[in-house]
Design an enzyme around this catalytic site. Structure first.
Site, PDB file in Angstrom:
ATOM      1  N   ARG A   1      83.297  31.989  58.572  1.00 53.59           N
ATOM      2  CA  ARG A   1      81.926  32.094  58.036  1.00 53.59           C
ATOM      3  C   ARG A   1      81.916  32.980  56.796  1.00 53.59           C
ATOM      4  O   ARG A   1      81.164  32.732  55.854  1.00 53.59           O
ATOM      5  CB  ARG A   1      80.983  32.652  59.113  1.00 53.59           C
ATOM      6  CG  ARG A   1      80.637  31.636  60.179  1.00 53.59           C
ATOM      7  CD  ARG A   1      79.518  32.119  61.090  1.00 53.59           C
ATOM      8  NE  ARG A   1      79.933  33.074  62.097  1.00 53.59           N
ATOM      9  CZ  ARG A   1      80.394  32.751  63.314  1.00 53.59           C
ATOM     10  NH1 ARG A   1      80.523  31.496  63.652  1.00 53.59           N
ATOM     11  NH2 ARG A   1      80.722  33.686  64.180  1.00 53.59           N
TER      12      ARG A   1
ATOM     13  N   SER B   1      74.647  17.110  67.388  1.00 55.64           N
ATOM     14  CA  SER B   1      74.115  16.159  68.375  1.00 55.64           C
ATOM     15  C   SER B   1      73.271  16.826  69.452  1.00 55.64           C
ATOM     16  O   SER B   1      72.489  16.162  70.117  1.00 55.64           O
ATOM     17  CB  SER B   1      75.261  15.372  69.018  1.00 55.64           C
ATOM     18  OG  SER B   1      76.114  16.250  69.724  1.00 55.64           O
TER      19      SER B   1
ATOM     20  N   ASP C   1      83.644  20.912  61.940  1.00 54.46           N
ATOM     21  CA  ASP C   1      84.057  21.788  63.047  1.00 54.46           C
ATOM     22  C   ASP C   1      83.754  21.128  64.384  1.00 54.46           C
ATOM     23  O   ASP C   1      82.871  21.573  65.132  1.00 54.46           O
ATOM     24  CB  ASP C   1      83.315  23.134  62.917  1.00 54.46           C
ATOM     25  CG  ASP C   1      83.808  24.158  63.930  1.00 54.46           C
ATOM     26  OD1 ASP C   1      84.915  23.982  64.488  1.00 54.46           O
ATOM     27  OD2 ASP C   1      83.084  25.153  64.167  1.00 54.46           O
TER      28      ASP C   1
ATOM     29  N   CYS D   1      90.020  22.628  67.369  1.00 52.41           N
ATOM     30  CA  CYS D   1      90.013  23.724  68.344  1.00 52.41           C
ATOM     31  C   CYS D   1      90.625  23.327  69.678  1.00 52.41           C
ATOM     32  O   CYS D   1      90.407  23.986  70.690  1.00 52.41           O
ATOM     33  CB  CYS D   1      88.603  24.278  68.526  1.00 52.41           C
ATOM     34  SG  CYS D   1      87.442  23.081  69.161  1.00 52.41           S
TER      35      CYS D   1
HETATM   36  N1  SAH Z   1      80.399  25.203  63.748  1.00 50.05           N
HETATM   37  C1  SAH Z   1      79.798  25.795  64.928  1.00 50.05           C
HETATM   38  C2  SAH Z   1      80.550  25.473  66.185  1.00 50.05           C
HETATM   39  C3  SAH Z   1      80.736  24.007  66.450  1.00 50.05           C
HETATM   40  S1  SAH Z   1      81.230  23.645  68.078  1.00 50.05           S
HETATM   41  C4  SAH Z   1      79.649  27.299  64.744  1.00 50.05           C
HETATM   42  O1  SAH Z   1      80.335  27.868  63.886  1.00 50.05           O
HETATM   43  O2  SAH Z   1      78.881  27.902  65.468  1.00 50.05           O
HETATM   44  C5  SAH Z   1      81.071  21.900  68.094  1.00 50.05           C
HETATM   45  C6  SAH Z   1      79.639  21.403  68.074  1.00 50.05           C
HETATM   46  O3  SAH Z   1      79.671  19.994  67.963  1.00 50.05           O
HETATM   47  C7  SAH Z   1      78.832  21.711  69.315  1.00 50.05           C
HETATM   48  O4  SAH Z   1      77.634  22.338  68.938  1.00 50.05           O
HETATM   49  C8  SAH Z   1      78.519  20.334  69.935  1.00 50.05           C
HETATM   50  O5  SAH Z   1      77.220  20.276  70.500  1.00 50.05           O
HETATM   51  C9  SAH Z   1      78.602  19.455  68.737  1.00 50.05           C
HETATM   52  N2  SAH Z   1      78.942  18.058  68.968  1.00 50.05           N
HETATM   53  C10 SAH Z   1      79.738  17.531  69.927  1.00 50.05           C
HETATM   54  N3  SAH Z   1      79.892  16.215  69.728  1.00 50.05           N
HETATM   55  C11 SAH Z   1      79.179  15.896  68.624  1.00 50.05           C
HETATM   56  C12 SAH Z   1      78.961  14.693  67.902  1.00 50.05           C
HETATM   57  N4  SAH Z   1      79.543  13.549  68.280  1.00 50.05           N
HETATM   58  N5  SAH Z   1      78.176  14.743  66.805  1.00 50.05           N
HETATM   59  C13 SAH Z   1      77.615  15.900  66.400  1.00 50.05           C
HETATM   60  N6  SAH Z   1      77.788  17.058  67.040  1.00 50.05           N
HETATM   61  C14 SAH Z   1      78.569  17.071  68.140  1.00 50.05           C
END
Ligand code: SAH
Length: 390
Positions: A211, A250, A295, A335
């Site tokens: 970040r 999502s 991410d 991850c």
């Molecule tokens: N970048 C965020 C962490 C992301 S974790 C941070 O720094 O706080 C991954 C995220 O992807 C989760 O919030 C999950 O709800 C979301 N997610 C999972 N599958 C998804 C999809 N197919 N499309 C969009 N978001 C998704």
């Protein structure tokens, strides 16, 4: 104490200080008490040599989680001491920097397999991910309270771990009266964290350093934040003065909190929020961006999923690259433990080739200093990222 005797030749991992004794390495278990769940056990080689001591779990593939190597039997005071050390190390660590949201205990890396503890300002949030830790709930709560002087503590259930360990999933107050929502401040960035319903223990503390990178690079750029969760990267970009912000996630709950967090971060955020599948979004989108964050959640839960996960990582990066302006910066994260740094680079290579958008690796990224990894336990590595310049 329970004696766990290993099969001939299966003592190598324990001799290398690896903290997991897998069920397949065990020849026999002696003196298993009436309720052996989480009890202290002594691990012996086939020849009868004492290798170490750990928490026994009859239900788990990880039959013993070793806490001590050598011949001296420990007791529960060891856990209290290790919690004290883990907390003190964070307090004195200049690498963690100014933040009131910190991982205090990172499992095996802090000599406490099965235990993860995060602090969010006044609230300590723990996950007890092994039978050994679950049966010591009261002891751990007392030790954490003592070590942190935090006004309240909360336990987040980990249903997957509970099933694996054959214990009941448990969620609730450990001490005090924790607020369900906490406002944290991380190196100047403010976030609302939902400690009860949020993912992980509420927030992705592991992306703190990245970040910072986004915040230092986003000024004047059109930013796309894919898989935003509660807007960790979007807030960083908004604070930096991004030209625009497109946020895709999502989960409706996570996106609602992202809206709140971004709105509080900038007067004129020019932000658009999409509650949708990011894999689909990026295929259909027609925008143009100067900074893109990708991410996704763990895409390979086990080694057998790696090829499918690699394809998914490549796919989303490929389509994102098509939306990238010349000179754009792309953060690509993975991850899952099974998707390692080498594979992430191969994925990036394949995606840039197929997209016809050559790119440089500017930085390799990972988890910050409060998420250390023990060299004895390479399974502890999970988060890696690449900062690419198109
Ligand atoms: N970048 C965020 C962490 C992301 S974790 C941070 O720094 O706080 C991954 C995220 O992807 C989760 O919030 C999950 O709800 C979301 N997610 C999972 N599958 C998804 C999809 N197919 N499309 C969009 N978001 C998704």
């Amino acid at each position: 104490m329970i004696d766990v005797v290993l099969l001939p030749g299966r003592d190598k991992a324990a001799r290398r200080r690896h903290p997991w004794v897998l069920s397949g390495a065990v020849a026999r278990v002696q003196d298993a008490a009436e309720s052996p769940q989480g009890a202290w056990s002594r691990v012996l080689s086939a020849e009868g040599e004492t290798l170490g001591f750990g928490h026994y779990c009859p239900a788990s593939q990880i039959r013993v989680r070793l806490l001590v190597f050598g011949k001296d039997p420990p007791d529960d005071a060891l856990l209290v001491e290790r919690i004290g050390h883990a907390v003190a190390r964070r307090a004195a660590d200049p690498l963690i920097g100014e933040t009131d949201a910190v991982r205090l205990v990172n499992g095996e890396a802090d000599g406490l397999p099965g235990l993860v503890v995060d602090r969010y300002r006044d609230v300590v949030v723990a996950k007890l991910g092994s039978a050994g830790m679950s049966v010591r709930r009261a002891l751990l709560a007392g030790a954490l309270r003592e070590a942190t002087s935090a006004p309240s503590g909360f336990e987040r259930a980990d249903p997957v771990a509970a099933r694996r360990e054959g214990v009941a999933a448990h969620q609730g107050v450990l001490w005090g009266a924790p607020e369900p929502r906490v406002s944290i401040r991380e190196r100047g960035r403010r976030y609302l964290v939902d400690l009860v319903h949020g993912q992980k223990t509420g927030f992705y503390l592991d992306q703190r350093d990245s970040r910072d990178w986004v915040e230092s690079l986003a000024a004047g750029r059109r930013v796309l934040d894919l898989f935003s969760y509660t807007g960790g990267f979007s807030v960083a970009a908004a604070r930096a003065g991004a030209a625009s912000l497109t946020v895709v996630e999502s989960s409706a709950d996570a996106l609602a909190l992202a809206r709140e967090n971004v709105a509080a971060a900038a007067q004129t955020p020019h932000a658009t929020f999409f509650e949708t599948d990011a894999f689909r979004f990026v295929r259909q989108d027609t925008g143009c961006y100067d900074l893109i964050v990708i991410d996704p959640p763990p895409l390979a839960r086990r080694a057998g999923d790696v090829q499918r996960a690699a394809r998914a990582h490549k796919d989303v990066l490929l389509f994102a690259l098509r939306r990238a302006a010349p000179g754009a910066l792309v953060f690509s994260f993975a991850c899952s433990h099974a998707v390692d740094a080498k594979l992430l680079r191969q994925v990036a290579f394949a995606a840039t080739l197929d997209a016809g958008r050559p790119a440089q690796v500017v930085r390799e990224l990972g988890a910050p200093a409060d998420h250390p990894v023990s060299l004895d336990h390479p399974e502890g590595v999970y988060l890696k990222g690449l900062l690419l310049r198109v």
